[in-house]
Design a protein around this motif. Structure first.
Motif, short mmCIF file in Angstrom:
data_model
loop_
_atom_site.label_atom_id
_atom_site.label_comp_id
_atom_site.label_asym_id
_atom_site.label_seq_id
_atom_site.Cartn_x
_atom_site.Cartn_y
_atom_site.Cartn_z
N LEU A 110 -20.29 40.03 55.98
CA LEU A 110 -18.90 40.48 56.11
C LEU A 110 -18.34 40.05 57.47
O LEU A 110 -17.22 39.53 57.56
CB LEU A 110 -18.81 42.01 55.97
N ALA A 111 -19.16 40.23 58.51
CA ALA A 111 -18.71 39.84 59.86
C ALA A 111 -18.44 38.34 59.92
O ALA A 111 -17.49 37.90 60.58
CB ALA A 111 -19.75 40.25 60.89
N SER A 112 -19.23 37.56 59.18
CA SER A 112 -19.02 36.11 59.25
C SER A 112 -17.71 35.71 58.56
O SER A 112 -17.05 34.76 59.00
CB SER A 112 -20.22 35.35 58.69
N PHE A 113 -17.28 36.46 57.53
CA PHE A 113 -15.97 36.17 56.91
C PHE A 113 -14.85 36.46 57.91
O PHE A 113 -13.88 35.71 58.02
CB PHE A 113 -15.77 37.00 55.64
N LEU A 114 -15.00 37.58 58.63
CA LEU A 114 -13.97 37.92 59.62
C LEU A 114 -13.93 36.88 60.74
O LEU A 114 -12.87 36.52 61.23
CB LEU A 114 -14.22 39.32 60.21
N GLN A 115 -15.13 36.38 61.08
CA GLN A 115 -15.20 35.35 62.11
C GLN A 115 -14.51 34.06 61.64
O GLN A 115 -13.74 33.45 62.38
CB GLN A 115 -16.67 35.02 62.38
N CYS A 116 -14.78 33.67 60.38
CA CYS A 116 -14.13 32.47 59.83
C CYS A 116 -12.62 32.62 59.82
O CYS A 116 -11.88 31.66 59.97
CB CYS A 116 -14.59 32.21 58.40
N ALA A 117 -12.16 33.86 59.61
CA ALA A 117 -10.71 34.11 59.58
C ALA A 117 -10.16 34.26 61.01
O ALA A 117 -8.97 34.53 61.19
CB ALA A 117 -10.40 35.36 58.77
N ASN A 118 -11.07 34.09 62.00
CA ASN A 118 -10.65 34.08 63.41
C ASN A 118 -10.29 35.45 63.98
O ASN A 118 -9.52 35.53 64.93
CB ASN A 118 -9.44 33.16 63.56
N LEU A 119 -10.81 36.51 63.39
CA LEU A 119 -10.56 37.85 63.95
C LEU A 119 -11.60 38.10 65.05
O LEU A 119 -12.80 38.03 64.79
CB LEU A 119 -10.67 38.92 62.87
N GLN A 120 -11.09 38.40 66.24
CA GLN A 120 -12.01 38.55 67.38
C GLN A 120 -13.02 39.67 67.11
O GLN A 120 -12.66 40.70 66.53
CB GLN A 120 -11.25 38.80 68.70
N GLU A 121 -14.27 39.45 67.56
CA GLU A 121 -15.37 40.34 67.19
C GLU A 121 -15.14 41.78 67.62
O GLU A 121 -15.48 42.72 66.89
CB GLU A 121 -16.67 39.80 67.78
N GLU A 122 -14.51 41.97 68.79
CA GLU A 122 -14.35 43.36 69.28
C GLU A 122 -13.41 44.17 68.39
O GLU A 122 -13.39 45.40 68.49
CB GLU A 122 -13.89 43.40 70.76
N ALA A 123 -12.66 43.48 67.50
CA ALA A 123 -11.74 44.20 66.62
C ALA A 123 -12.39 44.62 65.30
O ALA A 123 -11.88 45.49 64.60
CB ALA A 123 -10.52 43.34 66.32
N HIS A 124 -13.54 44.02 64.97
CA HIS A 124 -14.13 44.22 63.63
C HIS A 124 -14.30 45.69 63.26
O HIS A 124 -14.08 46.08 62.13
CB HIS A 124 -15.51 43.54 63.53
N LYS A 125 -14.69 46.51 64.26
CA LYS A 125 -14.99 47.91 63.95
C LYS A 125 -13.88 48.86 64.36
O LYS A 125 -14.04 50.08 64.31
CB LYS A 125 -16.32 48.30 64.61
#
Ligand code: ATP
Length: 230
Positions: A110-125
């Motif tokens: 799931l995190a890798s999809f957000l990464q591909c969509a360019n959402l910065q990691e600190e925002a994921h949670k």
């Protein structure tokens, strides 16, 4: 391929689409331009299966959207404002909507999809209610990636995005198209249409009056053509 075949749509006596035909092949990004009321959203809504055309057919591959409801599973939709759960995080929203579409992923996936969509990691949670419009859109793109959608429909996806977010959005769309996704996008933004699209259609009163490849036209030429056309 997405295909509109002689689509007509009548709302209570008013003809909103008149014999509209076009194709969007895998790897193509087709941008529909047109004034308010030209019929862009009606076209998108037919492909989403939300409304049934009065006549004509909307096809995904060789399947009619109306006759074969399962064909809709190959489609993802990114509206102007991506509707997500404000009290869930980006990661949780992605997990929820992926499961709804029948896909179960690990947290890393799931995190890798957000990464591909360019959402910065600190925002994921972080909770969605704290996200900007551009960040919400990135979750929308991640959902489309997680659904493994071959076709993405977008209605005014760049409206209200700042220039940097628009450029990032264009980059992601191009990456998707390079991977064979077909994108149909309704927009008012001529500059973004030239920047993002591979093909542009100008609609007027429910008909497609011009179709051109973006490689053959500059933003200024498109603007002149648009003003002349509508
Ligand atoms: N549910 C509806 N009932 C009646 N008429 C409708 C309905 N939805 C759209 N229309 C009419 O159909 C025409 C096309 O509308 P549509 O929303 O597809 O245009 P659009 O190009 O997406 O416009 P905009 O740029 O403002 O979003 C308009 O004349 C609109 O008033």
């Amino acid at each position: 391929m997405l295909q509109a075949k002689n689509l007509s749509m009548r709302y209570e006596g008013k003809l909103a689409l008149k014999n509209l035909s076009f194709t969007v092949a895998p790897g193509e990004i087709f941008c529909l331009l047109g004034q308010n009321g030209a019929g862009k959203t009606t076209t998108i809504n037919i492909f989403l299966g939300l409304i049934e055309p009065t006549s004509g057919e909307a096809l995904i591959g060789n399947s009619s959207i109306i006759k074969n409801k399962s064909s809709r599973s190959a489609i993802a939709y990114i509206p102007e404002i991506v509707q997500l759960y404000g009290n869930l995080s980006g990661l949780e929203n992605l997990e929820f909507f992926s499961r709804l579409a029948g896909f179960v992923y690990s947290q890393e996936e799931l995190a890798s999809f957000l990464q591909c969509a360019n959402l910065q990691e600190e925002a994921h949670k972080k909770r969605l209610s704290t996200y900007s419009k551009g960040m919400r859109q990135k979750v929308g793109i991640a959902i489309a990636l997680a659904k493994n959608a071959n076709y993405i429909l977008m209605d005014e996806p760049t409206s209200g995005l700042d220039p940097k977010a628009s450029v990032e959005f264009a980059k992601i769309c191009k990456e998707l198209s390079t991977n064979g996704v077909a994108i149909l996008m309704a927009t008012h933004d001529i500059f973004n249409a030239v920047n993002i699209g591979s093909k542009i259609g100008i609609m007027r009163e429910g008909t497609l009056v011009h179709t051109t490849e973006t490689s053959k036209i500059s933003a200024q030429e498109l603007q002149d053509l648009y003003i002349k056309t509508i």
